[in-house]
Design a protein around this motif. Sequence first.
Motif, mmCIF file in Angstrom:
data_model
loop_
_atom_site.group_PDB
_atom_site.id
_atom_site.type_symbol
_atom_site.label_atom_id
_atom_site.label_comp_id
_atom_site.label_asym_id
_atom_site.label_seq_id
_atom_site.Cartn_x
_atom_site.Cartn_y
_atom_site.Cartn_z
ATOM 1 N N GLY A 91 1.073 26.573 13.455
ATOM 2 C CA GLY A 91 1.977 25.359 13.499
ATOM 3 C C GLY A 91 2.673 25.060 12.195
ATOM 4 N N ALA A 92 3.997 25.440 12.120
ATOM 5 C CA ALA A 92 4.648 25.506 10.903
ATOM 6 C C ALA A 92 5.760 24.419 10.881
ATOM 7 N N GLY A 93 5.268 23.210 11.273
ATOM 8 C CA GLY A 93 6.113 21.830 11.322
ATOM 9 C C GLY A 93 5.870 21.387 10.108
ATOM 10 N N ASN A 94 6.006 20.018 10.223
ATOM 11 C CA ASN A 94 5.774 19.051 8.897
ATOM 12 C C ASN A 94 4.762 19.340 8.183
ATOM 13 N N LEU A 95 3.536 19.201 8.906
ATOM 14 C CA LEU A 95 2.254 19.302 8.224
ATOM 15 C C LEU A 95 1.935 20.518 7.544
ATOM 16 N N GLY A 96 1.964 21.499 8.639
ATOM 17 C CA GLY A 96 1.842 23.151 8.318
ATOM 18 C C GLY A 96 2.695 23.461 7.108
ATOM 19 N N GLN A 97 3.833 23.127 7.168
ATOM 20 C CA GLN A 97 4.794 23.484 5.811
ATOM 21 C C GLN A 97 4.434 22.845 4.725
ATOM 22 N N GLN A 121 13.011 29.005 16.060
ATOM 23 C CA GLN A 121 13.830 28.506 14.955
ATOM 24 C C GLN A 121 13.087 28.580 13.535
ATOM 25 N N LEU A 122 11.663 28.540 13.631
ATOM 26 C CA LEU A 122 11.020 28.549 12.420
ATOM 27 C C LEU A 122 10.295 29.953 12.224
ATOM 28 N N ILE A 123 10.476 30.835 13.074
ATOM 29 C CA ILE A 123 9.889 31.994 12.967
ATOM 30 C C ILE A 123 10.803 32.915 12.000
ATOM 31 N N LEU A 152 -5.320 24.479 11.482
ATOM 32 C CA LEU A 152 -4.503 24.154 12.795
ATOM 33 C C LEU A 152 -3.691 22.839 12.628
ATOM 34 N N THR A 153 -2.387 22.973 12.869
ATOM 35 C CA THR A 153 -1.460 21.821 12.528
ATOM 36 C C THR A 153 -0.530 21.908 13.718
ATOM 37 N N ILE A 154 -1.004 21.854 14.959
ATOM 38 C CA ILE A 154 -0.401 21.814 16.171
ATOM 39 C C ILE A 154 -0.575 20.616 17.020
ATOM 40 N N PRO A 155 0.267 20.272 18.015
ATOM 41 C CA PRO A 155 -0.126 19.197 18.737
ATOM 42 C C PRO A 155 -1.503 19.385 19.488
ATOM 43 N N LYS A 156 -2.083 18.169 19.677
ATOM 44 C CA LYS A 156 -3.699 18.227 20.522
ATOM 45 C C LYS A 156 -3.260 18.950 21.762
ATOM 46 N N THR A 157 -2.214 18.866 22.585
ATOM 47 C CA THR A 157 -2.284 19.396 23.801
ATOM 48 C C THR A 157 -2.569 20.983 23.830
ATOM 49 N N GLU A 161 -6.863 25.203 23.273
ATOM 50 C CA GLU A 161 -6.429 26.598 23.847
ATOM 51 C C GLU A 161 -6.563 27.744 22.459
ATOM 52 N N VAL A 162 -5.604 27.166 21.748
ATOM 53 C CA VAL A 162 -5.284 27.846 20.337
ATOM 54 C C VAL A 162 -6.659 28.296 19.715
ATOM 55 N N ALA A 163 -7.382 27.199 19.596
ATOM 56 C CA ALA A 163 -8.538 27.415 18.783
ATOM 57 C C ALA A 163 -9.543 28.334 19.498
ATOM 58 N N ASN A 193 -13.023 18.816 11.045
ATOM 59 C CA ASN A 193 -11.850 18.248 11.649
ATOM 60 C C ASN A 193 -11.584 16.937 10.675
ATOM 61 N N VAL A 194 -9.948 17.115 10.327
ATOM 62 C CA VAL A 194 -9.437 16.122 9.459
ATOM 63 C C VAL A 194 -8.891 15.141 10.208
ATOM 64 N N HIS A 195 -9.091 13.882 9.775
ATOM 65 C CA HIS A 195 -8.103 12.594 10.497
ATOM 66 C C HIS A 195 -7.748 11.748 9.453
ATOM 67 N N LEU A 196 -6.553 12.064 8.940
ATOM 68 C CA LEU A 196 -5.931 11.024 7.808
ATOM 69 C C LEU A 196 -5.856 9.758 8.131
ATOM 70 N N SER A 197 -5.780 9.367 9.740
ATOM 71 C CA SER A 197 -5.655 8.121 10.075
ATOM 72 C C SER A 197 -6.923 7.437 9.944
ATOM 73 N N ASP A 198 -8.240 8.004 10.044
ATOM 74 C CA ASP A 198 -9.249 7.482 9.910
ATOM 75 C C ASP A 198 -9.701 6.830 8.349
HETATM 76 P P1 NAI Z 1 5.542 19.102 13.996
HETATM 77 O O1 NAI Z 1 5.890 18.742 15.482
HETATM 78 O O2 NAI Z 1 6.020 18.989 12.823
HETATM 79 O O3 NAI Z 1 4.902 20.523 14.033
HETATM 80 C C1 NAI Z 1 4.246 20.979 14.888
HETATM 81 C C2 NAI Z 1 4.438 22.579 15.330
HETATM 82 O O4 NAI Z 1 3.426 23.211 16.031
HETATM 83 C C3 NAI Z 1 5.815 22.991 15.629
HETATM 84 O O5 NAI Z 1 6.508 23.372 15.020
HETATM 85 C C4 NAI Z 1 5.607 23.501 16.843
HETATM 86 O O6 NAI Z 1 6.643 24.230 17.280
HETATM 87 C C5 NAI Z 1 4.231 24.054 16.688
HETATM 88 N N1 NAI Z 1 3.487 24.438 17.838
HETATM 89 C C6 NAI Z 1 3.243 23.784 19.096
HETATM 90 N N2 NAI Z 1 2.484 24.344 19.745
HETATM 91 C C7 NAI Z 1 2.085 25.471 19.345
HETATM 92 C C8 NAI Z 1 1.384 26.545 19.771
HETATM 93 N N3 NAI Z 1 0.732 26.628 20.773
HETATM 94 N N4 NAI Z 1 1.359 27.487 18.680
HETATM 95 C C9 NAI Z 1 1.650 27.746 17.618
HETATM 96 N N5 NAI Z 1 2.625 26.689 17.253
HETATM 97 C C10 NAI Z 1 2.757 25.655 18.078
HETATM 98 O O7 NAI Z 1 4.343 18.238 13.771
HETATM 99 P P2 NAI Z 1 3.338 17.574 12.511
HETATM 100 O O8 NAI Z 1 4.016 16.663 12.098
HETATM 101 O O9 NAI Z 1 3.494 18.985 11.495
HETATM 102 O O10 NAI Z 1 1.931 17.625 13.062
HETATM 103 C C11 NAI Z 1 1.220 18.542 13.481
HETATM 104 C C12 NAI Z 1 -0.133 18.173 14.189
HETATM 105 O O11 NAI Z 1 -0.908 17.482 13.134
HETATM 106 C C13 NAI Z 1 -0.020 16.897 15.296
HETATM 107 O O12 NAI Z 1 -0.816 17.163 16.194
HETATM 108 C C14 NAI Z 1 -0.302 15.633 14.425
HETATM 109 O O13 NAI Z 1 -0.824 14.933 15.446
HETATM 110 C C15 NAI Z 1 -1.272 16.271 13.541
HETATM 111 N N6 NAI Z 1 -1.405 15.454 12.335
HETATM 112 C C16 NAI Z 1 -2.555 15.086 12.117
HETATM 113 C C17 NAI Z 1 -3.030 14.357 10.845
HETATM 114 C C18 NAI Z 1 -4.416 14.208 10.697
HETATM 115 O O14 NAI Z 1 -4.956 13.696 9.724
HETATM 116 N N7 NAI Z 1 -5.538 14.863 11.190
HETATM 117 C C19 NAI Z 1 -1.980 13.825 10.078
HETATM 118 C C20 NAI Z 1 -0.679 14.198 10.421
HETATM 119 C C21 NAI Z 1 -0.301 14.916 11.592
#
Ligand code: NAI
Length: 218
Positions: A91-97, A121-123, A152-157, A161-163, A193-198
């Motif tokens: 997951g190379a979105g906000n958090l991954g990056q 677009q990220l690849i 793992l920095t991907i959506p929980k949905t 499966e990815v894990a 498991n890391v939950h910053l919101s906790d």
């Molecule tokens: P984001 O939307 O910027 O990045 C998520 C990335 O995951 C996207 O680039 C997307 O293309 C990619 N992705 C989606 N499904 C994928 C898959 N099956 N395999 C590989 N890549 C996939 O989201 P952000 O802000 O980076 O957050 C990522 C996750 O971390 C979210 O689930 C968010 O709720 C969680 N999060 C958790 C925190 C914590 O403290 N545990 C703090 C901030 C975010």
Amino acid sequence: MKSEKYISPAVIRRLPRYYRYLGDLLAKDITRISSGELSKRMGITASQIRQDLNNFGGFGQQGYGYNVEYLYKEMGKILGLYKSYSVIIIGAGNLGQALANYTNFEKRGFRIEALFDVNPQLIGLNIRGSEVLDMAILEGYLRDHAIDIAVLTIPKTSAVEVANLLVDNGISAIWNFASVDLKFPGHSVVVENVHLSDSLMTLSYQLKELRSETPLEE
Ligand code: NAI
């Protein structure tokens, strides 16, 4: 080799903090510290510190206190920081990056080898020397590279499966940021498991107490 002695999770959770404080002391050229002084700095009782360290054989000497460098090194060994670890980020979105851009993990020996994403677009992007690769090649990549830890920095949905895919392909340590608690009963897999919101909610609780606020009635 696995150590025989059971150490409680609460003690393990405190160890990185000891390690951090001792590292700060070393950086200030403080070579020796009494348990009383360490306790004052850390806000933990001296007896708690003694109890914690006694789990590992104790490191203090009566009348001398602790040798900071020795204790720091021993803590590092206990925490497994005597070697480096190869890491991939899924997951190379906000958090991954953001994690890939943080240089301190490397200084501690956690080398980020690559990131993976499904978004075309990220690849191909390069994040501080690590390439974002296509999720489609993950299995082949894991066959060819010895990876210790997956982040793992991907959506929980898609997290479960990815894990499972990671574990099926030999990953045995997952640093999970997706907001779902991952569990692998019956597998030799460790998950943090890391939950910053906790942490943020704990802060809001403290702020509420500080201000002596009571919740509004509905
Ligand atoms: P984001 O939307 O910027 O990045 C998520 C990335 O995951 C996207 O680039 C997307 O293309 C990619 N992705 C989606 N499904 C994928 C898959 N099956 N395999 C590989 N890549 C996939 O989201 P952000 O802000 O980076 O957050 C990522 C996750 O971390 C979210 O689930 C968010 O709720 C969680 N999060 C958790 C925190 C914590 O403290 N545990 C703090 C901030 C975010």
